[in-house]
Scaffold this motif. Sequence first.
Motif, mmCIF file in Angstrom:
data_model
loop_
_atom_site.group_PDB
_atom_site.id
_atom_site.type_symbol
_atom_site.label_atom_id
_atom_site.label_comp_id
_atom_site.label_asym_id
_atom_site.label_seq_id
_atom_site.Cartn_x
_atom_site.Cartn_y
_atom_site.Cartn_z
ATOM 1 N N VAL A 4 0.787 -1.123 -0.107
ATOM 2 C CA VAL A 4 -0.087 0.095 0.075
ATOM 3 C C VAL A 4 0.901 1.291 -0.047
ATOM 4 C CG1 VAL A 4 -1.461 1.466 1.486
ATOM 5 C CG2 VAL A 4 -1.847 -1.140 0.964
ATOM 6 N N LYS A 52 0.058 3.486 -3.837
ATOM 7 C CA LYS A 52 -1.013 4.096 -3.080
ATOM 8 C C LYS A 52 -2.199 4.091 -4.200
ATOM 9 C CE LYS A 52 1.612 7.159 0.062
ATOM 10 N NZ LYS A 52 1.725 8.333 0.339
ATOM 11 N N SER A 110 -8.436 11.443 -4.712
ATOM 12 C CA SER A 110 -7.947 10.477 -3.339
ATOM 13 C C SER A 110 -7.230 9.251 -4.040
ATOM 14 C CB SER A 110 -8.944 10.269 -2.555
ATOM 15 O OG SER A 110 -8.186 9.609 -1.288
ATOM 16 N N TRP A 162 -6.675 3.313 -2.075
ATOM 17 C CA TRP A 162 -6.831 2.765 -0.739
ATOM 18 C C TRP A 162 -7.897 3.535 0.076
ATOM 19 C CZ3 TRP A 162 -5.922 -1.964 -1.492
ATOM 20 C CH2 TRP A 162 -4.464 -2.576 -2.175
ATOM 21 N N ALA A 163 -7.757 4.781 0.151
ATOM 22 C CA ALA A 163 -8.574 5.624 0.756
ATOM 23 C C ALA A 163 -10.150 5.536 0.401
ATOM 24 C CB ALA A 163 -8.120 7.189 0.889
ATOM 25 N N THR A 164 -9.905 5.490 -1.032
ATOM 26 C CA THR A 164 -11.392 5.458 -1.693
ATOM 27 C C THR A 164 -12.048 4.128 -1.123
ATOM 28 O OG1 THR A 164 -10.712 6.607 -3.502
ATOM 29 C CG2 THR A 164 -12.830 5.318 -3.706
ATOM 30 N N LEU A 165 -11.357 2.895 -1.353
ATOM 31 C CA LEU A 165 -11.932 1.756 -0.835
ATOM 32 C C LEU A 165 -12.147 1.868 0.534
ATOM 33 C CD1 LEU A 165 -9.451 -0.719 -2.460
ATOM 34 C CD2 LEU A 165 -11.707 -0.191 -3.280
ATOM 35 N N ALA A 166 -11.399 2.421 1.526
ATOM 36 C CA ALA A 166 -11.877 2.424 3.007
ATOM 37 C C ALA A 166 -13.057 3.436 3.190
ATOM 38 C CB ALA A 166 -10.776 3.107 3.588
ATOM 39 N N LEU A 167 -13.374 4.435 2.257
ATOM 40 C CA LEU A 167 -14.613 5.142 2.534
ATOM 41 C C LEU A 167 -15.865 4.310 2.139
ATOM 42 C CD1 LEU A 167 -15.931 7.922 2.866
ATOM 43 C CD2 LEU A 167 -15.389 8.469 0.237
ATOM 44 N N ALA A 207 -16.241 1.029 2.082
ATOM 45 C CA ALA A 207 -16.266 0.259 3.314
ATOM 46 C C ALA A 207 -17.201 0.858 4.432
ATOM 47 C CB ALA A 207 -15.192 -0.438 3.657
ATOM 48 N N ALA A 208 -16.496 2.039 4.844
ATOM 49 C CA ALA A 208 -17.359 3.090 5.857
ATOM 50 C C ALA A 208 -18.779 3.154 5.529
ATOM 51 C CB ALA A 208 -16.465 4.072 6.247
#
Length: 416
Positions: free
Chosen positions: A25, A29, A43, A46-51, A53-54
């Motif tokens: 990661v 990125k 973005s 990985w930040a997009t995937l985390a968003l 998921a949230a």
Amino acid sequence: MKRVLKILLVLLVIGAAITLVAAAVAQHKGYVLIAFKGFRYESTLWATLALLAAVWLLYRGLRLVLTLLLASGGVVNPWSRRNNRRRARLASEQGLLDLAEGRWARALRHLRRAADADPQPLMYYLGAARAAHKLGLHEESDQLLELALERQPKAERAIALTHAELQQERGEVDGALETLKLMHERHPRHHQVLRQLLALHESRGDWSALVGLLPDLRKEKALPEAQLAELELRVWSARLHQAGEEGLNKGEIALQPLTQAWQQLSSSQRNEPRLVLAFAEQLRRLGAQEEAEEAVRNAIKRSYDSALVRLYGLLRGRDAARQLQTAEGWLKEHPSESALLLTLGRLCLRNQLWGKAREYFESSLSFKRDPETCAELARLLSQMGEVERSNQLFQEGLGLLDQRLPVLPLPTERIA
């Protein structure tokens, strides 16, 4: 020890995997750009995937919270669909229990509530109508049956049968008969309709109607064969008695109703000893003793029957001597038949054969102590001057009769 080593090995593998993923990661990125009209999102991958998921977890959480709120509201809210179903179920269970235990007022209340809530309310309305009937609320009982018919019109037969039963219990016999006749016209083969009609006609003593119902009962096999055969004998015996009643005090046409009823019987039924007995008894009652003697004599020739033999001794035929001779012919095959010996004694009395009559009566008593035989011999001995023995037989006959009578309290004081 081995288990601990295995756990440590698994943890090391997981830690190594996490380290490799974190390194990947950090090195790669990625880049995500979303642009639409005036909106621009920019973005790392990985930040997009985390968003995403949230957002998904937030959606699932909100959905779970709403479900819990609605469920708890259904439990708390007394007017919710869930609580309505629960109340209806409890009312039906309690209502049926109250009905079985005879708590009529509670049964009526609970079953009405269950019927209002159930899409198939028939059994609840029928139970409520029965409870109202037991409480004497006959109008309300009928109204409940009408509601049952409105809600379930296909259950007309079950509702009508219940209505007829309740009408009969409250003494509305004519109304019950009208209801059952209507059902019989619409459902001529239904067993319960036939059985309820049978019970109603019997309670009314309407033997003519029962005679008309017998063919349907037999055709549809509404009763077991043995029960049906016994019913036919009972009904026809009563019908012949009724016909005899109709002929009383009618002079020359006195025998007409009885003869007509007898002709309605089949040939096999006219050979039935029990029906011959009923027919002959009515002939004797109407004064046609010679016809009765002939009917009984012919029936005994076909099939020996003790009841017919006993009656034969009470009938006055055209020729008393020939009547005695006929009965003595039966003695060869039935030498120990007490009823036949009693009949022979009576026929000897009619032929003024006093000594022979005494022998037959005494012989009959040697096989069976019977109050009628005691009385006949006692009367004969009294006329012959044997008063003491005559009194003893009268006392014995009374004692035998006393055994057949119900036990009742005797007076404790002398009757004036």
